[in-house]
Design a protein around this motif. Structure first.
Motif, PDB file in Angstrom:
ATOM      1  N   ASP A 242     -42.413  -5.219   6.825  1.00 43.99           N
ATOM      2  CA  ASP A 242     -43.866  -5.071   7.508  1.00 43.99           C
ATOM      3  C   ASP A 242     -44.929  -6.196   6.909  1.00 43.99           C
ATOM      4  O   ASP A 242     -45.282  -5.932   5.600  1.00 43.99           O
ATOM      5  CB  ASP A 242     -44.414  -3.770   7.496  1.00 43.99           C
ATOM      6  CG  ASP A 242     -45.611  -3.795   8.426  1.00 43.99           C
ATOM      7  OD1 ASP A 242     -46.264  -4.559   8.140  1.00 43.99           O
ATOM      8  OD2 ASP A 242     -45.738  -2.857   9.001  1.00 43.99           O
TER       9      ASP A 242
ATOM     10  N   GLU B 106     -39.867  -5.566   1.727  1.00 43.76           N
ATOM     11  CA  GLU B 106     -40.613  -4.987   2.927  1.00 43.76           C
ATOM     12  C   GLU B 106     -40.853  -5.955   4.090  1.00 43.76           C
ATOM     13  O   GLU B 106     -41.152  -7.331   3.997  1.00 43.76           O
ATOM     14  CB  GLU B 106     -42.066  -4.413   2.209  1.00 43.76           C
ATOM     15  CG  GLU B 106     -43.008  -3.966   3.224  1.00 43.76           C
ATOM     16  CD  GLU B 106     -42.639  -2.816   4.063  1.00 43.76           C
ATOM     17  OE1 GLU B 106     -42.282  -1.843   3.517  1.00 43.76           O
ATOM     18  OE2 GLU B 106     -42.365  -2.708   5.333  1.00 43.76           O
TER      19      GLU B 106
ATOM     20  N   LEU C 227     -40.583   0.787  12.758  1.00 43.48           N
ATOM     21  CA  LEU C 227     -40.273   0.509  11.417  1.00 43.48           C
ATOM     22  C   LEU C 227     -39.701   1.600  10.553  1.00 43.48           C
ATOM     23  O   LEU C 227     -39.518   1.617   9.414  1.00 43.48           O
ATOM     24  CB  LEU C 227     -41.123  -0.312  10.633  1.00 43.48           C
ATOM     25  CG  LEU C 227     -41.166  -1.985  11.190  1.00 43.48           C
ATOM     26  CD1 LEU C 227     -42.076  -2.551  10.325  1.00 43.48           C
ATOM     27  CD2 LEU C 227     -39.735  -2.523  11.147  1.00 43.48           C
ATOM     28  N   GLY C 228     -39.772   2.889  11.443  1.00 40.80           N
ATOM     29  CA  GLY C 228     -39.358   4.029  10.752  1.00 40.80           C
ATOM     30  C   GLY C 228     -40.244   4.282   9.673  1.00 40.80           C
ATOM     31  O   GLY C 228     -40.015   4.951   8.276  1.00 40.80           O
ATOM     32  N   GLN C 229     -41.799   4.033  10.034  1.00 35.11           N
ATOM     33  CA  GLN C 229     -42.729   4.366   8.791  1.00 35.11           C
ATOM     34  C   GLN C 229     -42.996   5.805   8.697  1.00 35.11           C
ATOM     35  O   GLN C 229     -43.952   6.303   9.376  1.00 35.11           O
ATOM     36  CB  GLN C 229     -43.845   3.392   8.839  1.00 35.11           C
ATOM     37  CG  GLN C 229     -43.230   2.064   8.848  1.00 35.11           C
ATOM     38  CD  GLN C 229     -44.553   1.039   8.983  1.00 35.11           C
ATOM     39  OE1 GLN C 229     -45.507   1.407   9.313  1.00 35.11           O
ATOM     40  NE2 GLN C 229     -44.146  -0.323   8.606  1.00 35.11           N
TER      41      GLN C 229
ATOM     42  N   PRO D  55     -36.188   3.446   6.791  1.00 34.47           N
ATOM     43  CA  PRO D  55     -35.556   4.145   7.903  1.00 34.47           C
ATOM     44  C   PRO D  55     -34.026   4.457   7.978  1.00 34.47           C
ATOM     45  O   PRO D  55     -33.280   3.882   7.269  1.00 34.47           O
ATOM     46  CB  PRO D  55     -35.745   3.145   8.984  1.00 34.47           C
ATOM     47  CG  PRO D  55     -36.645   2.016   8.283  1.00 34.47           C
ATOM     48  CD  PRO D  55     -36.566   2.153   6.956  1.00 34.47           C
TER      49      PRO D  55
ATOM     50  N   ASP E  69     -36.377  -8.775   6.040  1.00 39.84           N
ATOM     51  CA  ASP E  69     -35.764  -7.613   6.601  1.00 39.84           C
ATOM     52  C   ASP E  69     -34.632  -7.498   5.379  1.00 39.84           C
ATOM     53  O   ASP E  69     -33.609  -8.287   5.079  1.00 39.84           O
ATOM     54  CB  ASP E  69     -35.090  -7.765   7.918  1.00 39.84           C
ATOM     55  CG  ASP E  69     -34.195  -6.639   8.453  1.00 39.84           C
ATOM     56  OD1 ASP E  69     -33.616  -6.038   7.501  1.00 39.84           O
ATOM     57  OD2 ASP E  69     -34.526  -6.659   9.802  1.00 39.84           O
TER      58      ASP E  69
ATOM     59  N   PRO F 190     -41.171  -0.368   0.407  1.00 37.53           N
ATOM     60  CA  PRO F 190     -41.962   0.217  -0.332  1.00 37.53           C
ATOM     61  C   PRO F 190     -43.146   0.732   0.532  1.00 37.53           C
ATOM     62  O   PRO F 190     -43.996   1.809  -0.054  1.00 37.53           O
ATOM     63  CB  PRO F 190     -42.375  -0.844  -1.111  1.00 37.53           C
ATOM     64  CG  PRO F 190     -42.285  -2.098  -0.502  1.00 37.53           C
ATOM     65  CD  PRO F 190     -41.068  -1.797   0.299  1.00 37.53           C
ATOM     66  N   GLY F 191     -43.542   0.320   1.621  1.00 37.58           N
ATOM     67  CA  GLY F 191     -44.426   0.822   2.472  1.00 37.58           C
ATOM     68  C   GLY F 191     -45.783   0.521   1.944  1.00 37.58           C
ATOM     69  O   GLY F 191     -46.532  -0.304   1.516  1.00 37.58           O
TER      70      GLY F 191
HETATM   71  N1  SAH Z   1     -40.867   3.974   0.653  1.00 42.72           N
HETATM   72  C1  SAH Z   1     -42.124   4.340   1.417  1.00 42.72           C
HETATM   73  C2  SAH Z   1     -42.162   4.026   2.700  1.00 42.72           C
HETATM   74  C3  SAH Z   1     -41.229   4.648   3.726  1.00 42.72           C
HETATM   75  S1  SAH Z   1     -41.177   4.227   5.268  1.00 42.72           S
HETATM   76  C4  SAH Z   1     -42.539   5.744   0.804  1.00 42.72           C
HETATM   77  O1  SAH Z   1     -41.693   6.443   0.820  1.00 42.72           O
HETATM   78  O2  SAH Z   1     -43.566   6.176   1.113  1.00 42.72           O
HETATM   79  C5  SAH Z   1     -40.076   3.052   5.266  1.00 42.72           C
HETATM   80  C6  SAH Z   1     -40.443   1.722   5.040  1.00 42.72           C
HETATM   81  O3  SAH Z   1     -39.569   0.766   5.199  1.00 42.72           O
HETATM   82  C7  SAH Z   1     -41.514   1.030   5.942  1.00 42.72           C
HETATM   83  O4  SAH Z   1     -42.794   0.554   5.096  1.00 42.72           O
HETATM   84  C8  SAH Z   1     -41.108  -0.013   6.785  1.00 42.72           C
HETATM   85  O5  SAH Z   1     -42.054  -1.020   7.354  1.00 42.72           O
HETATM   86  C9  SAH Z   1     -39.756  -0.486   5.884  1.00 42.72           C
HETATM   87  N2  SAH Z   1     -38.897  -1.137   6.566  1.00 42.72           N
HETATM   88  C10 SAH Z   1     -38.219  -0.921   7.835  1.00 42.72           C
HETATM   89  N3  SAH Z   1     -37.240  -1.475   8.140  1.00 42.72           N
HETATM   90  C11 SAH Z   1     -36.985  -2.538   6.989  1.00 42.72           C
HETATM   91  C12 SAH Z   1     -36.099  -3.377   6.879  1.00 42.72           C
HETATM   92  N4  SAH Z   1     -35.113  -3.580   7.857  1.00 42.72           N
HETATM   93  N5  SAH Z   1     -36.310  -4.098   5.696  1.00 42.72           N
HETATM   94  C13 SAH Z   1     -37.203  -3.877   4.911  1.00 42.72           C
HETATM   95  N6  SAH Z   1     -37.938  -2.742   5.058  1.00 42.72           N
HETATM   96  C14 SAH Z   1     -37.901  -2.051   6.102  1.00 42.72           C
END
Ligand code: SAH
Length: 262
Positions: free
Chosen positions: A62, A60, A9-11, A104, A83, A39-40
């Motif tokens: 996840d 979000e 999920l590109g976290q 991501p 998503d 928002p992670g």
């Molecule tokens: N905004 C936060 C998290 C960044 S990481 C910060 O800056 O700290 C990217 C976040 O996007 C992760 O929480 C991941 O779960 C979420 N994410 C990834 N693919 C997504 C999608 N298709 N739809 C919604 N959220 C998504």
């Protein structure tokens, strides 16, 4: 909050407070409706909340993360566990939204083009504050006659004014991504080139940039039976290459393409 970041999920969570503050300062938040995507763990979200938005929507994907956010941030927020690519953005609110997203990188690009191409007659947002992979941000803001100018530049600049805010190093994130990032801010253009259908710009840029080193004679012939006539009308030299045509010329070509179907 302790979570094991999911690569799929590109976290990559923001941990640099200077950057977080800079991001939230990119837009008016007080008394506005804000949408944050991805928002992670809520690092950006918490700073947004401090600025007292009128309403805050979080999308979000996840489930574990959104459950954690719910427990930590309270009931005033609209939590959407979905998503972002599946959400119909127009239905989130009746009012214009200001959007923040450190998503991501592949999703940022996909969502940006989806939003531009899906826009109906009105804009459902007044500002987008989005993070991109540095190279992709360069492509978005590229001017014609550069090797990075292409489909993404032409589609993004069609309806939006774009500002580059800052380049961000991997060390501002945890875990560190392998690439540099760039923060961009997008605002609706007051005046933009009117086309009947966004698909025409999508199609034209696809055909033209399919072979970006070749002369435009070929794609031109492919699209227009009377290509030399149209080229003359639009004052386009068919010996040029796709990157040599400015934005306006692409919108004009798309407009001529639409006339073929009338
Ligand atoms: N905004 C936060 C998290 C960044 S990481 C910060 O800056 O700290 C990217 C976040 O996007 C992760 O929480 C991941 O779960 C979420 N994410 C990834 N693919 C997504 C999608 N298709 N739809 C919604 N959220 C998504």
């Amino acid at each position: 909050m302790r979570v094991k970041p999911k690569k799929s999920l590109g976290q990559n969570f923001l941990i640099d407070n200077n950057i977080i503050n800079l991001i939230v300062d990119c837009a008016e938040i007080k008394n506005k409706e804000i949408l944050e995507i991805g928002p992670g763990t809520g690092n950006l979200t918490k700073q947004i909340i401090k600025k007292k938005p009128k309403k805050l929507f979080l999308i979000e994907k996840d489930y574990n993360l959104i459950t954690n956010l719910k427990e930590n941030l309270g009931d005033d927020i609209v939590y959407i566990n979905d998503d972002i690519l599946e959400v119909s953005e127009e239905n989130i609110s009746e009012n214009k939204l200001t959007v923040f997203g450190n998503l991501p990188y592949n999703i940022s690009t996909e969502i940006l083009t989806k939003w531009i191409l899906n826009l109906k007659t009105h804009f459902w947002f007044d500002k987008l504050v989005l993070m991109f992979q540095k190279e992709v941000a360069e492509r978005i803001i590229s001017k014609y006659n550069t090797h990075t100018y292409g489909r993404l530049s032409i589609i993004s600049n069609w309806k939006l004014d774009i500002k580059k805010i800052i380049e961000i190093k991997p060390s501002s994130f945890n875990p560190k991504p392998k690439i540099d990032s760039t923060l961009l801010v997008f605002e609706p253009k007051k005046k933009y080139f009117k086309l009947q259908n966004a698909n025409s710009i999508e199609k034209i840029t696809r055909v033209f940039f399919n072979q970006r080193r070749k002369k435009i004679k070929k794609p031109f012939n492919k699209i227009f039976q009377n290509s030399s006539e149209i080229a003359k009308k639009l004052k386009i030299n068919l010996d040029l290459r796709p990157q040599n045509l400015d934005l306006e010329t692409y919108y004009l070509i798309a407009s001529e393409f639409e006339k073929l179907r009338d």
